[in-house]
Motif scaffolding. Structure first.
Motif, PDB file in Angstrom:
ATOM      1  N   THR A 471      28.928   0.766 -29.983  1.00  0.00           N
ATOM      2  CA  THR A 471      30.350   0.639 -30.332  1.00  0.00           C
ATOM      3  C   THR A 471      30.925   1.933 -30.882  1.00  0.00           C
ATOM      4  OG1 THR A 471      29.796  -0.141 -32.549  1.00  0.00           O
ATOM      5  CG2 THR A 471      30.083  -1.811 -30.821  1.00  0.00           C
ATOM      6  N   GLU A 472      30.042   2.851 -31.310  1.00  0.00           N
ATOM      7  CA  GLU A 472      30.524   4.134 -31.836  1.00  0.00           C
ATOM      8  C   GLU A 472      29.433   5.183 -31.683  1.00  0.00           C
ATOM      9  OE1 GLU A 472      31.814   6.185 -36.081  1.00  0.00           O
ATOM     10  OE2 GLU A 472      32.208   4.037 -35.780  1.00  0.00           O
ATOM     11  N   GLN A 478      21.551   8.539 -33.181  1.00  0.00           N
ATOM     12  CA  GLN A 478      22.145   7.570 -34.089  1.00  0.00           C
ATOM     13  C   GLN A 478      23.474   7.071 -33.526  1.00  0.00           C
ATOM     14  OE1 GLN A 478      23.292   8.896 -38.145  1.00  0.00           O
ATOM     15  NE2 GLN A 478      21.586   7.611 -38.843  1.00  0.00           N
ATOM     16  N   LYS A 480      26.393   3.301 -33.680  1.00  0.00           N
ATOM     17  CA  LYS A 480      26.690   1.944 -34.101  1.00  0.00           C
ATOM     18  C   LYS A 480      26.547   1.005 -32.917  1.00  0.00           C
ATOM     19  CE  LYS A 480      29.769   2.693 -38.050  1.00  0.00           C
ATOM     20  NZ  LYS A 480      31.101   2.378 -38.640  1.00  0.00           N
ATOM     21  N   SER A 482      26.675  -3.405 -31.512  1.00  0.00           N
ATOM     22  CA  SER A 482      26.954  -4.825 -31.692  1.00  0.00           C
ATOM     23  C   SER A 482      25.829  -5.597 -31.023  1.00  0.00           C
ATOM     24  CB  SER A 482      28.296  -5.203 -31.073  1.00  0.00           C
ATOM     25  OG  SER A 482      28.268  -4.968 -29.665  1.00  0.00           O
ATOM     26  N   TYR A 511      17.630   0.331 -39.142  1.00  0.00           N
ATOM     27  CA  TYR A 511      18.879  -0.339 -38.810  1.00  0.00           C
ATOM     28  C   TYR A 511      19.532  -0.803 -40.097  1.00  0.00           C
ATOM     29  CZ  TYR A 511      22.138  -3.962 -37.380  1.00  0.00           C
ATOM     30  OH  TYR A 511      23.263  -4.731 -37.227  1.00  0.00           O
ATOM     31  N   THR A 515      26.352  -1.407 -41.965  1.00  0.00           N
ATOM     32  CA  THR A 515      27.175  -0.505 -41.151  1.00  0.00           C
ATOM     33  C   THR A 515      26.922  -0.664 -39.665  1.00  0.00           C
ATOM     34  OG1 THR A 515      25.514   1.254 -41.260  1.00  0.00           O
ATOM     35  CG2 THR A 515      27.151   1.184 -43.022  1.00  0.00           C
ATOM     36  N   ASN A 516      25.854  -1.430 -39.294  1.00  0.00           N
ATOM     37  CA  ASN A 516      25.449  -1.617 -37.897  1.00  0.00           C
ATOM     38  C   ASN A 516      25.028  -0.307 -37.243  1.00  0.00           C
ATOM     39  OD1 ASN A 516      25.850  -4.448 -37.723  1.00  0.00           O
ATOM     40  ND2 ASN A 516      28.062  -4.103 -37.553  1.00  0.00           N
ATOM     41  N   ILE A 517      24.524   0.635 -38.052  1.00  0.00           N
ATOM     42  CA  ILE A 517      24.069   1.917 -37.524  1.00  0.00           C
ATOM     43  C   ILE A 517      22.585   1.842 -37.199  1.00  0.00           C
ATOM     44  CG2 ILE A 517      23.677   4.355 -38.055  1.00  0.00           C
ATOM     45  CD1 ILE A 517      26.216   4.333 -39.699  1.00  0.00           C
TER      46      ILE A 517
END
Length: 989
Positions: A471-472, A478, A480, A482, A511, A515-517
């Motif tokens: 998503t990012e 590294q 992000k 979903s 993980y 932050t979903n990183i």
């Protein structure tokens, strides 16, 4: 006769002129000289130099019959050696032997010799055996001599007339001259031969150095800095003739060696026998190194750090020398000796398999000069070597099967360590965000099936695969995502499904669910873009490593200067780390002033640290924040921490999570002392904002045992976030608020401990209710606590919704520092505590007033004016087969029987302030509506109704309905209000 300086004194034997003439005549006549006696003399207390013109000794003491004579003739044209042997009887003595003479049947002196002064005691002076005396001298042929000799002791043997001398009938004779011009005679014992692998061997045999005969067993020597030379150090040891033996040692040095007299007054002769060319490398099994005029002997299989250039002067940087020495020792299976001295170094790190043994002495100091804090880089790190990361493809490890099936087993061999990194491998889901693997050792491999030597009772999660979407974009490693909502995704492989990284595979190393990183172990070919899809294969990961077995002993101190400044977020210093090792032992070492951690076992298997000292590991900043571990166990298996002395550390011992749990380790007989340290950035303050612990802090441990430890002057005796720890028979004293802080704990046994603070203690146990997990029983039993100000069990983060389950507080003895009227109970004056299926019984309470002392006979565990807990629609155990029950209106409670099968049960029920009472109610098993006549024989009931089997579906309104079914007592409340009941159950066979 004049005195001769000690360095010029020489010892040996020769024929007199009379002896030479007789030998020549007898050869012509075909006769043989017949010896009869050996004379001994004391030289009138002075050194005697043999002279061919002598016809008698300078001062003869006595004569002794010759026992044997032998002539050694090699047969190659060299001069033979004549040996004579006689014995001084045990009762003769009281004199010093300096000169010897051999007389023949005609009473003529045929040969003379001298020897180093040797006192012969008498029989009453501890001289129980006869003493052999021998003379060795060169002759021109063997025809004029006869008889034989034994070779177990030589007192004098020296040729002063430049005649070839003897070594043995079967070895080669060599002749050399030293710097004094004296002749040296030695055989193959002194030959230096280059062996395989660059080793240099000194061959076994016998020889002479300055008149002293020696037997040489054969040795090999290590020469690490060429060019250099090999020297013999020859002396005669012993204070009396009966004790005299020849000592031969080896010196390897690039410095010129000279004769010397040691501290015991023994004369040593140094002779160079070989020079080693540049680039020569040799091994060692026994040698002597000269240091400050002293000699220290090395034993079989040892090398010395000084052989690699280390200098223990407190100035020289020995980093390279230590690194090279340790690597050489592992490759060639040698023990490392670190002699006394201060060895400066920065950092030594090894990743090698095999064995490493290091020995020091009580004055060996290794001083690290690390200047940049980094808690991931130890001053000394000894680690095994990683082989490969694998995936488990079939479930198998469980309580009955210690094997797993892997994707492949190439490169794995028995003895390797298997580091399982799944966070669900061991069933400890109370720490859901921690990774729950363990370390095992491979015992056998069959195809793709790997069997472990000693696996704990674990299980493997089911295989699972699902897609996650970027998503990012953050970096090449590294991004992000979903589709991933569980931190337990870490350590699993992900495969590119779409985008520029299709079919590429990387492991997730971290993980962050907030932050979903996602962080990967290495970069992707192309930085993942928004919309890229990856498949996560949730397989258990296994890292295979070949272990290093380390043995450290000998009183070594590993230290550094104190870390005087520390700010939040700064790194600390790490002392000694043993990683991916098995069966290691650390003993009698001291480790000091490493602010992050003094000692760490990491991924270690069945290793031990004992009789060690750990001091000054603490780095406090920003109030409670900080680090400092005396001993740290990270993801290790069955390690032992025994009889160590830990002082001035923020935490004496703790476990911490990496990719696996610490499993089955034992912490026993240690002494942990805090307090007394105060300097900028570091310190332990038992009271105030800066907290110190005897044990714990990070948890992540499975079934550890803490027993018989002594903890003094720590803010908290132990902080436990473990799975089922056993904390047994420890003593907690000094300035301490409470011995046990239970935080994120799942069950455990705290039994037989003593808390004796010198000031008033706050609690015996401080329990965090909100995150306490009670799937396993938490047992607090048979402990003794003194000077308590607060509660026996102090509660933190307790609300009206907090429920404590499976808590057993039994048979404890508590001394409160207050009067009974101050309403002290198990939980102090805390209100709103909800209990479920707990046991509170058999505790003894003492107060400041002797009149208040009470042995519990009540329902609440402690005699107290008021109850400070709640039981909500549940029960607690308050004694043997006794229960406190809260049951709401129109609700049902099941109480399991705890005393096995029986024919029937006898039940007593007493209501709390509501008039409900029933005594001796006899209950039989009921099932269905069979119409049987149970229960029978009950009496004295008031508002309690025993249901018959055909009434189970129609409980009686306005009564407490009870019946027995299977292993349970069933209680149904048909009153219009909630009830508190005291229930007693007796089983009858």
């Amino acid at each position: 006769m004049t005195d001769v300086p000690l360095p010029d004194q020489r010892y040996g034997g020769l024929l007199t002129f009379i002896g030479e003439d007789k030998e020549a005549n007898y050869k012509v006549l075909g006769k043989q000289i017949e010896f009869t006696h050996v004379a001994v003399g004391d030289g009138n207390g002075r050194y005697v130099e043999p002279d061919q013109s002598m016809t008698k000794l300078v001062n003869e003491i006595d004569r002794y019959k010759i026992d044997s004579i032998e002539v050694y003739d090699k047969g190659d044209g060299s001069a033979p050696i004549l040996k004579l042997e006689a014995f001084i009887p045990p009762d003769d003595g009281g004199f010093t032997v300096r000169e010897l003479g051999a007389y023949d049947v005609d009473g003529q002196l045929i040969a003379v010799a001298n020897c180093a002064p040797n006192y012969k005691p008498t029989g009453d002076q501890n001289s129980p055996k006869k003493l052999p005396i021998r003379l060795n001298f060169a002759v021109t042929s063997r025809e004029a001599w006869q008889v034989t000799i034994n070779d177990d002791l030589v007192m004098a043997s020296r040729d002063y007339v430049n005649k070839a001398s003897y070594i043995s009938k079967d070895v080669t004779r060599e002749v050399a001259s030293d710097t004094f011009g004296r002749q040296l005679f030695y055989g193959d014992a002194c030959k230096v031969v280059k062996g395989s692998g660059g080793y240099y061997d000194l061959l076994p045999g016998e020889g002479y150095v300055v008149g002293i005969r020696f037997d040489y067993p054969g040795k090999s020597v290590l020469v690490s800095d060429a060019p250099t030379s090999i020297w013999l150090d020859v002396s005669q040891q012993g204070n009396a003739i009966s004790d005299i033996h020849t000592s031969v040692n080896v010196v390897v040095s690039d410095q010129e060696q000279v004769d010397y007299v040691d501290d015991a007054g023994v004369q040593h002769y140094l002779e160079k026998i070989s020079s080693i060319l540049p680039n020569s490398v040799v091994s060692d099994d026994r040698m002597v190194l000269r240091t400050n005029g002293l000699f220290s002997e090395r034993v079989l299989g040892e090398i010395d750090v000084r052989d690699f250039g280390a200098i223990g002067n407190g100035v020289t940087d020995n980093t390279a020398a230590l690194q090279a020495c340790f690597e050489f020792a592992i490759r060639n299976k040698y023990t490392v000796r670190i002699p006394r001295g201060v060895y400066e170094f920065t950092r030594v790190s090894l990743n090698m398999s095999g064995e490493l043994t290091i020995k020091g002495d009580s004055n060996t100091i290794l001083h690290s000069t690390l200047s940049e804090p980094d808690s991931n880089k130890a001053a000394i790190r000894f680690s095994g070597s990683p082989i490969k990361d694998y995936s488990v493809v079939k479930n198998g490890v469980n309580r009955h099967d210690a094997s797993v099936t892997m994707e492949d087993t190439a490169g794995i061999q028995p003895g390797d360590l298997a580091i399982f990194s799944s966070n669900q491998l061991i069933d400890t889901d109370h720490r859901g965000f921690w990774k729950m693997g363990f370390v095992g050792r491979v015992s056998s491999i069959s195809g793709n099936k790997v069997t472990l030597e000693d696996a704990p009772p674990v299980w493997l999660p089911s295989e699972e695969s699902f897609n996650i979407t970027v998503t990012e974009k953050i970096s090449a490693s590294q991004f992000k995502v979903s589709g991933l909502t569980d931190r337990r995704g870490s350590m699993y492989p992900i495969t590119g499904i779409s985008g520029n990284n299709s079919e590429e595979v990387r492991n997730i190393t971290d993980y962050d669910p907030l932050t979903n990183i996602v962080t990967c172990e290495s970069t992707w070919l192309s930085p993942p873009e928004v919309g890229d899809v990856f498949r996560l294969d949730k397989l258990t990961q296994v890292r295979i490593s070949r272990p290093l077995t380390v043995s450290l002993s000998g009183g070594v101190t590993l230290t550094r200067d104190k870390h005087l400044t520390a700010n939040a977020g700064d790194g600390g210093f790490l002392g000694l780390q043993l990683q991916e090792n098995a069966d290691s032992t650390v003993e009698d070492w001291s480790i000091e002033n490493f602010s992050e951690t003094n000692f760490k076992y990491m991924y270690s298997y069945k290793s031990v640290i004992r009789n060690c000292k750990s001091k000054g590991a603490n780095r406090i900043y920003s109030g409670y924040d900080g680090t400092g571990y005396g001993l740290l166990d990270v993801s290790s298996y069955r390690c032992q921490y025994l009889n160590n002395d830990i002082s001035f550390c923020r935490c004496g011992f703790t476990t911490a999570g990496a990719v696996a749990l610490s499993v089955y380790s034992v912490v026993r007989d240690n002494r942990i002392t805090g307090g007394g340290v105060s300097y900028t950035g570091e310190g332990i303050h038992p009271h105030g904002n800066q907290v110190s612990y005897g044990f714990g802090g990070h948890g992540n441990a499975y079934h550890l045992i803490y027993s018989n430890n002594y903890v003094n002057d720590c803010h908290t005796g132990g902080s436990y976030r473990d799975y089922m720890p056993s904390v047994l028979k420890n003593e907690y004293t000094g300035s301490m608020e409470y011995p046990f802080y239970l935080h994120q704990i799942r069950g455990g046994i705290f039994k037989g401990n003593i808390f004796k603070p010198i000031t008033k203690g706050e609690h015996f146990v401080e329990l965090r209710g909100g995150i306490y997990n009670a799937e396993e029983p938490l047992i607090i039993s048979e402990n003794v606590a003194y000077e308590l100000e607060g509660a026996f069990v102090g509660l933190v983060t307790v609300t009206d919704e907090t429920v404590l389950e499976n808590l057993h507080v039994t048979r404890n003895t508590v001394h409160f520092n207050k009067a009974k009227s101050q309403k002290v109970g198990i939980f102090g004056t805390t209100t709103g505590v909800r209990l479920s299926k707990c046991r509170l019984s058999g505790n003894i309470v003492h107060y400041t007033s002797a009149a208040d002392d009470t042995v519990n006979t009540g329902w609440y565990g402690f005699a107290t004016p008021n109850r400070t807990f709640k039981v909500v629609n549940d029960y607690i155990i308050t004694g043997e087969n006794q229960y406190f029950v809260n049951i709401s209106s129109n609700n049902t409670i099941e109480i399991p029987f705890n005393n096995g099968t029986a024919t029937c049960s006898i039940v007593d029920i007493v209501g709390e302030n509501n008039g409900i009472i029933a005594t001796s109610v006899v209950l039989y098993e009921v099932s269905g509506n069979s119409g049987d006549q149970s229960p029978l024989g009950f009496a004295n009931t008031n508002r309690v109704y025993p249901l018959k089997s055909n009434e189970l579906s129609k409980p009686k309104d306005g009564f407490v309905n009870i019946y027995q079914q299977g292993p349970n007592l069933i209680i149904i409340n048909k009153h219009s209000s909630d009830l508190n009941l005291f229930v007693s159950i007796k089983r009858v066979v």
